[in-house]
Each structure stands twice: as structure tokens, then as C-alpha cells.
Design a protein around this motif. Structure first.
Motif, PDB file in Angstrom:
ATOM      1  N   LYS A   1       0.812  -1.221   0.000  1.00  0.00           N
ATOM      2  CA  LYS A   1       0.000   0.000   0.000  1.00  0.00           C
ATOM      3  C   LYS A   1       0.842   1.267   0.000  1.00  0.00           C
ATOM      4  CE  LYS A   1      -3.847  -2.105   2.498  1.00  0.00           C
ATOM      5  NZ  LYS A   1      -4.664  -2.031   3.711  1.00  0.00           N
ATOM      6  N   LEU A   2       2.144   1.114   0.231  1.00  0.00           N
ATOM      7  CA  LEU A   2       3.040   2.272   0.303  1.00  0.00           C
ATOM      8  C   LEU A   2       3.536   2.615  -1.100  1.00  0.00           C
ATOM      9  CD1 LEU A   2       5.048   1.219   3.489  1.00  0.00           C
ATOM     10  CD2 LEU A   2       2.918   2.510   3.341  1.00  0.00           C
ATOM     11  N   ARG A   3       2.627   2.963  -1.985  1.00  0.00           N
ATOM     12  CA  ARG A   3       2.906   3.160  -3.414  1.00  0.00           C
ATOM     13  C   ARG A   3       3.844   4.332  -3.701  1.00  0.00           C
ATOM     14  NH1 ARG A   3       0.861  -1.044  -6.659  1.00  0.00           N
ATOM     15  NH2 ARG A   3      -0.589  -2.107  -5.299  1.00  0.00           N
ATOM     16  N   LYS A   4       3.996   5.263  -2.759  1.00  0.00           N
ATOM     17  CA  LYS A   4       4.888   6.413  -2.953  1.00  0.00           C
ATOM     18  C   LYS A   4       6.282   6.164  -2.391  1.00  0.00           C
ATOM     19  CE  LYS A   4       1.100   9.721  -2.911  1.00  0.00           C
ATOM     20  NZ  LYS A   4       0.527  10.898  -2.237  1.00  0.00           N
ATOM     21  N   LEU A   5       6.497   4.992  -1.816  1.00  0.00           N
ATOM     22  CA  LEU A   5       7.756   4.683  -1.153  1.00  0.00           C
ATOM     23  C   LEU A   5       8.929   4.733  -2.136  1.00  0.00           C
ATOM     24  CD1 LEU A   5       8.384   3.992   1.812  1.00  0.00           C
ATOM     25  CD2 LEU A   5       8.458   1.605   1.145  1.00  0.00           C
ATOM     26  N   VAL A   6       9.968   5.487  -1.755  1.00  0.00           N
ATOM     27  CA  VAL A   6      11.180   5.626  -2.552  1.00  0.00           C
ATOM     28  C   VAL A   6      12.326   4.875  -1.878  1.00  0.00           C
ATOM     29  CG1 VAL A   6      12.891   7.293  -3.416  1.00  0.00           C
ATOM     30  CG2 VAL A   6      10.447   7.844  -3.521  1.00  0.00           C
TER      31      VAL A   6
ATOM     32  N   SER B   1       4.402  -8.836  -2.621  1.00  0.00           N
ATOM     33  CA  SER B   1       3.736  -7.559  -2.879  1.00  0.00           C
ATOM     34  C   SER B   1       4.704  -6.376  -2.954  1.00  0.00           C
ATOM     35  CB  SER B   1       2.675  -7.297  -1.810  1.00  0.00           C
ATOM     36  OG  SER B   1       3.269  -7.236  -0.528  1.00  0.00           O
ATOM     37  N   MET B   2       5.888  -6.511  -2.383  1.00  0.00           N
ATOM     38  CA  MET B   2       6.853  -5.419  -2.434  1.00  0.00           C
ATOM     39  C   MET B   2       7.327  -5.177  -3.869  1.00  0.00           C
ATOM     40  SD  MET B   2       9.505  -4.741   0.643  1.00  0.00           S
ATOM     41  CE  MET B   2      10.620  -6.065   0.325  1.00  0.00           C
ATOM     42  N   GLY B   3       7.146  -6.144  -4.720  1.00  0.00           N
ATOM     43  CA  GLY B   3       7.519  -6.010  -6.124  1.00  0.00           C
ATOM     44  C   GLY B   3       6.628  -5.067  -6.909  1.00  0.00           C
ATOM     45  N   TYR B   4       5.576  -4.561  -6.287  1.00  0.00           N
ATOM     46  CA  TYR B   4       4.658  -3.645  -6.973  1.00  0.00           C
ATOM     47  C   TYR B   4       4.889  -2.186  -6.586  1.00  0.00           C
ATOM     48  CZ  TYR B   4       2.483  -8.097  -7.915  1.00  0.00           C
ATOM     49  OH  TYR B   4       2.267  -9.394  -8.315  1.00  0.00           O
ATOM     50  N   LEU B   5       5.967  -1.922  -5.892  1.00  0.00           N
ATOM     51  CA  LEU B   5       6.283  -0.549  -5.476  1.00  0.00           C
ATOM     52  C   LEU B   5       7.099   0.128  -6.578  1.00  0.00           C
ATOM     53  CD1 LEU B   5       7.149  -1.219  -1.726  1.00  0.00           C
ATOM     54  CD2 LEU B   5       4.970  -0.444  -2.709  1.00  0.00           C
ATOM     55  N   LYS B   6       6.431   0.658  -7.549  1.00  0.00           N
ATOM     56  CA  LYS B   6       7.051   1.193  -8.769  1.00  0.00           C
ATOM     57  C   LYS B   6       7.996   2.367  -8.512  1.00  0.00           C
ATOM     58  CE  LYS B   6       4.538  -1.186 -11.821  1.00  0.00           C
ATOM     59  NZ  LYS B   6       5.056  -2.184 -12.667  1.00  0.00           N
TER      60      LYS B   6
ATOM     61  N   PRO C   1      11.393 -12.980  -4.817  1.00  0.00           N
ATOM     62  CA  PRO C   1      10.184 -13.059  -5.643  1.00  0.00           C
ATOM     63  C   PRO C   1      10.407 -12.545  -7.069  1.00  0.00           C
ATOM     64  CG  PRO C   1       9.677 -12.115  -3.499  1.00  0.00           C
ATOM     65  CD  PRO C   1      11.178 -12.171  -3.610  1.00  0.00           C
ATOM     66  N   ALA C   2       9.799 -13.220  -8.017  1.00  0.00           N
ATOM     67  CA  ALA C   2       9.875 -12.809  -9.422  1.00  0.00           C
ATOM     68  C   ALA C   2       9.254 -11.434  -9.641  1.00  0.00           C
ATOM     69  CB  ALA C   2       9.189 -13.850 -10.302  1.00  0.00           C
ATOM     70  N   THR C   3       8.327 -11.036  -8.767  1.00  0.00           N
ATOM     71  CA  THR C   3       7.672  -9.730  -8.909  1.00  0.00           C
ATOM     72  C   THR C   3       8.657  -8.572  -8.764  1.00  0.00           C
ATOM     73  OG1 THR C   3       7.106  -9.719  -6.552  1.00  0.00           O
ATOM     74  CG2 THR C   3       5.405 -10.498  -8.098  1.00  0.00           C
ATOM     75  N   TYR C   4       9.835  -8.829  -8.210  1.00  0.00           N
ATOM     76  CA  TYR C   4      10.820  -7.762  -8.041  1.00  0.00           C
ATOM     77  C   TYR C   4      11.358  -7.276  -9.382  1.00  0.00           C
ATOM     78  CZ  TYR C   4      10.670  -8.308  -2.995  1.00  0.00           C
ATOM     79  OH  TYR C   4      10.266  -8.333  -1.680  1.00  0.00           O
ATOM     80  N   ALA C   5      11.100  -8.011 -10.439  1.00  0.00           N
ATOM     81  CA  ALA C   5      11.435  -7.555 -11.789  1.00  0.00           C
ATOM     82  C   ALA C   5      10.606  -6.329 -12.163  1.00  0.00           C
ATOM     83  CB  ALA C   5      11.209  -8.669 -12.800  1.00  0.00           C
TER      84      ALA C   5
ATOM     85  N   SER D   1      12.052   1.419 -10.972  1.00  0.00           N
ATOM     86  CA  SER D   1      12.817   2.591 -10.516  1.00  0.00           C
ATOM     87  C   SER D   1      14.005   2.211  -9.638  1.00  0.00           C
ATOM     88  CB  SER D   1      11.911   3.544  -9.724  1.00  0.00           C
ATOM     89  OG  SER D   1      10.865   4.021 -10.535  1.00  0.00           O
ATOM     90  N   LEU D   2      14.158   0.929  -9.335  1.00  0.00           N
ATOM     91  CA  LEU D   2      15.171   0.482  -8.385  1.00  0.00           C
ATOM     92  C   LEU D   2      16.581   0.862  -8.831  1.00  0.00           C
ATOM     93  CD1 LEU D   2      15.176  -1.061  -5.671  1.00  0.00           C
ATOM     94  CD2 LEU D   2      15.750  -3.103  -6.968  1.00  0.00           C
TER      95      LEU D   2
END
Length: 188
Positions: free
Chosen positions: A90-95, A111-116, A133-137, A141-142
Motif C-alpha cells: 500500500k506504500l505506493r509512494k515509497l522511494v 507484494s513489495m515487487g509492486y512498489l514502482k 520473488p519474481a515480482t521484483y522484476a 525505478s530500483l
């Protein structure tokens, strides 16, 4: 219940207490005790929370997901234990998410893989287990990913194609994590 009563020395007569705080930084202040997650989660406008290098214990509660304006969460060099809650998504603004050098013992949340917007992710020096997790792909912005000194397995080579990534520090020297990215992998 959201109340300013846990803030010693802070007084307000406003009922919208949470709108007053955009940043809380008590880094390297010798603070000890349990992380007041429920109270902190009431600071709905909070953008920066820096409690690094203290002696804070407790767990990261699911209530952290209420801090939807949060951009920087820096809790490194403490004694926080337990899991990284799924509500981190839910922390979508997290940098910046810096949880380095704690006692976290879960797997990395998918779910951390969805923090664009996430640019800096540090979970190094904990007791994390499982596969990366594969979602980290999806972390487009990483720039920096620190995950050494854990019991994680898998590959971070999917980050090689990102033009943003400048540093990956992982346990790839021991063979538990594969990193084929030249010039950006620090292997331990």
C-alpha cells in the motif's frame, strides 16, 4: 485510536493531529523500546520516518500500510523482529525502504515487487529466508538493492536489464544468489 498522547512534549488542540507531521526523524538518539506502529500509523500525512541506529524493538505491524503518503521508511540498525507485512504494498509512494541490520525473519513479500517508485531497497543483515520473488522484476525505478547476510536464494539477474540499477549487494559469492550483472554486483 489515534491520539497524540504518546508524543511526550507535543501538544495540539486540533482533532486532525495526523495532518501536522510530514517527517519524523530521531536517528541515532539512543531510543529504546517497542516500535509504536499503531500510533505512528495515525500520522496519515507522514512522508518520512527515520528511526535508524537506535535500540528499537517490536515488529512491523500491518498498520504501516496506512501510511500511504510515506516516501522514506528508514529503520536500519535496530532490533525489529518478525515479518515484513504484506501491507507494504500500500506504500505506493515509497522511494526508500531501509530495514538493514535488524532481526527480521520472514521471506520477502511478493507484494513489495509492486512498489514502482522504490529506488533504494535494503534488507541486508537480517534473518530473511526463501526465494527472491519474481515480482521484483517490476521494480522499474530500483537503483540500489542490498540483500546480503540473509538466507535468501534465487537470482537477481533480472535487474541487469534495468538502466537505473547501480548497485546490488548479495550473497552471490556463496552461491545462494545468482547475479550475472557485470559492474553492479557486490558479491559477499
Amino acid at each position: 485510536m489515534c491520539s497524540p498522547s504518546f508524543w511526550i512534549g507535543v501538544y495540539t488542540s486540533s482533532t486532525s493531529f495526523s495532518s501536522f507531521f510530514l517527517s519524523v526523524s530521531t536517528a541515532r538518539n539512543g531510543l529504546s523500546g517497542k516500535l509504536p506502529v499503531q500510533e505512528i500509523s495515525c500520522l496519515s500525512k507522514l512522508r518520512k520516518l527515520n528511526l535508524e541506529s537506535n535500540r528499537i524493538t517490536g515488529t512491523l505491524g500491518v498498520e504501516l500500510g496506512n501510511l500511504t503518503d510515506l516516501e522514506d521508511l528508514v529503520l536500519d540498525f535496530n532490533q525489529i523482529s518478525g515479518i515484513i507485512p504484506m501491507t507494504v504494498e500500500k506504500l505506493r509512494k515509497l522511494v526508500t525502504l531501509d530495514l538493514r541490520k535488524n532481526l527480521l525473519s520472514s521471506s520477502l513479500p511478493i507484494s513489495m515487487g509492486y512498489l514502482k517508485n522504490l529506488r533504494n531497497l535494503s534488507v541486508a543483515d537480517n534473518m530473511l529466508t526463501g526465494t527472491i520473488p519474481a515480482t521484483y522484476a517490476n521494480l522499474s525505478s530500483l537503483e540500489e538493492f542490498l540483500l546480503y547476510s540473509n538466507s535468501l536464494t534465487g537470482s537477481v539477474s533480472f535487474l541487469c536489464e534495468s538502466t537505473n540499477v547501480t548497485k546490488i549487494s548479495a550473497d552471490c559469492g556463496t552461491g545462494t544468489i545468482s547475479c550475472t550483472c557485470k559492474n553492479i554486483c557486490d558479491c559477499f
